[in-house]
Write an enzyme that holds these catalytic residues in place. Structure first.
Site, PDB file in Angstrom:
ATOM      1  N   LYS A  86       0.746  -1.229   0.012  1.00  0.00           N
ATOM      2  CA  LYS A  86      -0.016   0.039  -0.057  1.00  0.00           C
ATOM      3  C   LYS A  86       0.931   1.275   0.118  1.00  0.00           C
ATOM      4  O   LYS A  86       1.907   1.269   0.780  1.00  0.00           O
ATOM      5  CB  LYS A  86      -0.876   0.031   1.277  1.00  0.00           C
ATOM      6  CG  LYS A  86      -1.657   1.122   1.420  1.00  0.00           C
ATOM      7  CD  LYS A  86      -2.060   1.746   3.152  1.00  0.00           C
ATOM      8  CE  LYS A  86      -0.480   1.684   3.730  1.00  0.00           C
ATOM      9  NZ  LYS A  86      -0.115   3.263   4.335  1.00  0.00           N
TER      10      LYS A  86
ATOM     11  N   HIS B   5       8.984  -4.820   6.862  1.00  0.00           N
ATOM     12  CA  HIS B   5       7.901  -4.273   7.913  1.00  0.00           C
ATOM     13  C   HIS B   5       8.525  -3.086   8.516  1.00  0.00           C
ATOM     14  O   HIS B   5       9.714  -3.031   8.413  1.00  0.00           O
ATOM     15  CB  HIS B   5       7.799  -5.494   8.781  1.00  0.00           C
ATOM     16  CG  HIS B   5       8.739  -6.404   9.200  1.00  0.00           C
ATOM     17  ND1 HIS B   5       9.752  -6.119  10.027  1.00  0.00           N
ATOM     18  CD2 HIS B   5       9.150  -7.700   8.503  1.00  0.00           C
ATOM     19  CE1 HIS B   5      10.725  -7.152  10.163  1.00  0.00           C
ATOM     20  NE2 HIS B   5      10.194  -7.931   9.387  1.00  0.00           N
TER      21      HIS B   5
ATOM     22  N   ALA C 132       7.403  -0.377   7.429  1.00  0.00           N
ATOM     23  CA  ALA C 132       8.117   0.252   6.259  1.00  0.00           C
ATOM     24  C   ALA C 132       7.182   1.455   5.807  1.00  0.00           C
ATOM     25  O   ALA C 132       7.337   2.082   4.575  1.00  0.00           O
ATOM     26  CB  ALA C 132       8.525  -0.563   5.112  1.00  0.00           C
ATOM     27  N   GLY C 133       5.983   1.408   6.173  1.00  0.00           N
ATOM     28  CA  GLY C 133       4.975   2.408   5.719  1.00  0.00           C
ATOM     29  C   GLY C 133       4.252   2.177   4.700  1.00  0.00           C
ATOM     30  O   GLY C 133       3.466   2.888   3.777  1.00  0.00           O
TER      31      GLY C 133
ATOM     32  N   SER D 261      -2.447  -5.187   4.923  1.00  0.00           N
ATOM     33  CA  SER D 261      -2.449  -5.682   3.381  1.00  0.00           C
ATOM     34  C   SER D 261      -2.567  -7.223   3.391  1.00  0.00           C
ATOM     35  O   SER D 261      -3.244  -8.014   3.000  1.00  0.00           O
ATOM     36  CB  SER D 261      -1.470  -5.572   2.689  1.00  0.00           C
ATOM     37  OG  SER D 261      -1.839  -5.697   1.149  1.00  0.00           O
TER      38      SER D 261
ATOM     39  N   ASP E 127      -5.461   0.644   8.237  1.00  0.00           N
ATOM     40  CA  ASP E 127      -5.256   0.693   7.119  1.00  0.00           C
ATOM     41  C   ASP E 127      -6.000  -0.740   6.407  1.00  0.00           C
ATOM     42  O   ASP E 127      -5.698  -0.852   5.310  1.00  0.00           O
ATOM     43  CB  ASP E 127      -3.875   0.356   6.804  1.00  0.00           C
ATOM     44  CG  ASP E 127      -2.878   1.894   6.799  1.00  0.00           C
ATOM     45  OD1 ASP E 127      -3.740   2.810   6.566  1.00  0.00           O
ATOM     46  OD2 ASP E 127      -1.718   1.783   6.968  1.00  0.00           O
TER      47      ASP E 127
END
Length: 273
Positions: A10, A90, A92-93, A99, A126
């Protein structure tokens, strides 16, 4: 029979922090897209619930009820074994865990398991947008989703290998009430049109994230200096950064430039949508 699922990275093209509720949740206005690179999951029905994590970024990823994938499966009442191949770094934004959880819920809903409407958001802000897995404007605490039409965006994703805790970045955010994006996201004919519009938007977490990990600033400088870069920005709360290009040929060439200069970085040419 096993069910396979893909969990794409994402990318927050924009991330405007527009406020904070009394309960501590931040209000966001973000344009979110998804890459064609991501994690892979394999779900096999059976007794009990178990999980195995493998792949380049398996180290440090829990394989028990601390993992969002486990939580997602458990909340639907499904039992079996889950194999997770971690391709995405991970911290990592780029929404790796969210997801993964969203892909799990999609896979289980396809197997006839009921996914409660409030479950995705309860797993994380998210997760609902990752359930959509296409260009979306995400507002509020991640609960207001509006599909948007964007051209396919050739891009390069770069992560310097520095995990950035989201909580530390939000703690370093000086101003929590910032302007939202324009009310209407225009229709863009080309990646260049979109990139130039994005230049006037922001990621309000970029500056505080640089205070946590100075490498982010260096990555952005390197991306801006690649051939034919249209714009560069950090995704989410970091530390992955991206740059947009007019074509996939230009993106692949830029990825080659970055990879040759910094072989220790995670670097991928991809198409965002």
């Amino acid at each position: 029979m096993a069910t396979k699922a893909f969990a794409p990275a994402k990318i927050n093209l924009t991330l405007h922090v527009t406020g904070q509720r009394e309960d501590g949740y931040h209000l966001l206005d973000s344009l979110v897209v998804f890459a064609d690179v991501g994690d892979q999951l394999k779900l096999t029905s059976g007794p009990g619930l178990s999980m195995a994590v493998q792949g380049e970024y398996a180290e440090g990823v829990p394989s028990d009820d601390r993992n969002l994938v486990w939580k997602a499966a458990e909340a639907t009442g499904w039992s079996g074994h889950i194999e997770l191949n971690k391709v995405l770094p991970h911290g990592a934004g780029i929404g790796g865990g969210s997801s993964d959880a969203a892909a799990t819920l999609w896979a289980l809903s396809g197997k006839g398991n009921e996914v409660p409407a409030d479950l995705p958001l309860s797993l994380g802000a998210d997760v609902p947008v990752c359930m959509a897995a296409k260009a979306t404007r995400m507002q509020g605490i991640g609960d207001r989703l509006t599909p948007v039409n964007l051209p396919h965006l050739p891009a390069v994703l770069v992560n310097p290998g520095i995990p950035v805790p989201t909580g530390s970045v939000f703690k370093a955010l000086a101003i929590r009430h910032n302007p939202a994006m324009p009310d209407i996201v225009p229709e863009f004919e080309t990646p260049k049109d979109c990139a130039y519009w994005l230049r006037d938007q922001r990621n309000d977490l970029e500056i505080p994230a640089m205070g946590v990990a100075r490498e982010i600033e260096f990555v952005l400088d390197e991306l801006w200096m690649t051939s034919r870069a249209l714009m560069a920005r950090m995704s989410g709360s970091g530390s992955t950064c991206f740059a947009l290009y007019p074509s996939m040929k230009a993106a692949h060439f830029a990825a080659y430039e970055i990879g040759a200069a910094h072989p220790e970085w995670w670097c991928r040419a991809t198409q965002l949508n």
